[in-house]
Design a protein around this motif. Structure first.
Motif: not given
Length: 257
Positions: A158-178
């Protein structure tokens, strides 16, 4: 929106001591491969060398159980799979002008701020490994007394310009990438795309770094970061031109002389 891969089995918690501990307990109970533990809070998080991981609510605490078999490549290489996948996830949420890099072996640094770390636990003998990842999503850790724990000053997406992300946004994308990079690893090991991507993202490659073996005692070597070898070890070029192979250490910015 990216969806959780079909082979992942999500277990959400409100609060745990450590998501890695929960995932290891589930492994011992026979949970299937790709069981994913995510918690809103944890009060016993830890990183490499048993350091405390400051766990503010609003950030991601993520542990993925993967079961192994005799065809699994060298287990330590999963460290590099994890780092590349996490870097890819973080880049996807930040403005393009942000510089995302991997501080060997698996911390993610954005514009010289640490936003993510990882801890892998398990073994081929156990038949499983738990990939634990922490990402500062919405909160930059500022807990009292925690400053001494940070090798780099922390920041958040968020502080680096990522906006208001939900935890779900991040763990779903991370899971797809892993999932993507894990499949690549099963096919080609550390060579090929994973090796190239890791080297491309390596923090301070070709620049001077300090390699610390015992920060409490001030024990370190300083030299040029020459990248990694085919096993993923760090190559440090010393002032006399000779290369040292580093298998475990902290990589830090150089000290001025």
């Amino acid at each position: 929106m990216v969806e959780l891969p079909n082979n992942f089995k999500l277990k959400l918690y409100e609060r745990v001591g450590s998501t890695n501990t929960v995932a290891k307990e589930l492994a011992e109970e026979g949970a299937p491969s790709f069981t994913l533990v995510v918690s809103a809070e944890q009060d016993g998080g830890r990183g490499r060398f048993n350091r405390q991981w400051v766990s503010n609510r609003g950030n991601l605490f993520y542990s993925l159980l993967i079961r192994l078999d005799i065809n699994t490549p060298m287990l330590h290489e999963l460290t590099f799979v994890t780092a590349v996948a996490t870097a890819q996830t973080i880049k996807s949420f930040l403005p393009s002008e942000r510089s995302v890099s991997i501080k060997w072996p698996n911390d993610i640094i954005v514009d010289d701020h640490k936003v993510s770390g990882a801890l892998l636990e398990g073994s081929s003998d156990a038949g499983w490994v738990v990939i634990g990842i922490g990402i500062n999503v919405a909160v930059t850790p500022t807990s009292a007394g925690a400053a001494s724990l940070f090798v780099h000053s922390p920041s958040s997406l968020k502080d680096l310009g990522g906006g208001d992300l939900s935890i779900e946004d991040v763990y779903t994308r991370l899971s797809a990438d892993i999932n993507e990079w894990y499949e690549e690893w099963l096919k080609a090991g550390l060579s090929g795309r994973i090796f190239r991507e890791f080297k491309e993202l390596l923090w301070r490659k070709g620049q001077e770094v300090r390699v610390s073996f015992n920060a409490d005692k001030g024990e370190y070597l300083q030299g040029i970061n020459d990248g990694i070898d085919e096993k993923g070890c760090l190559l440090l070029r010393m002032p006399d031109g000779k290369q040292k192979t580093i298998t475990a250490a902290d990589v830090l910015a150089p000290l001025p002389f």
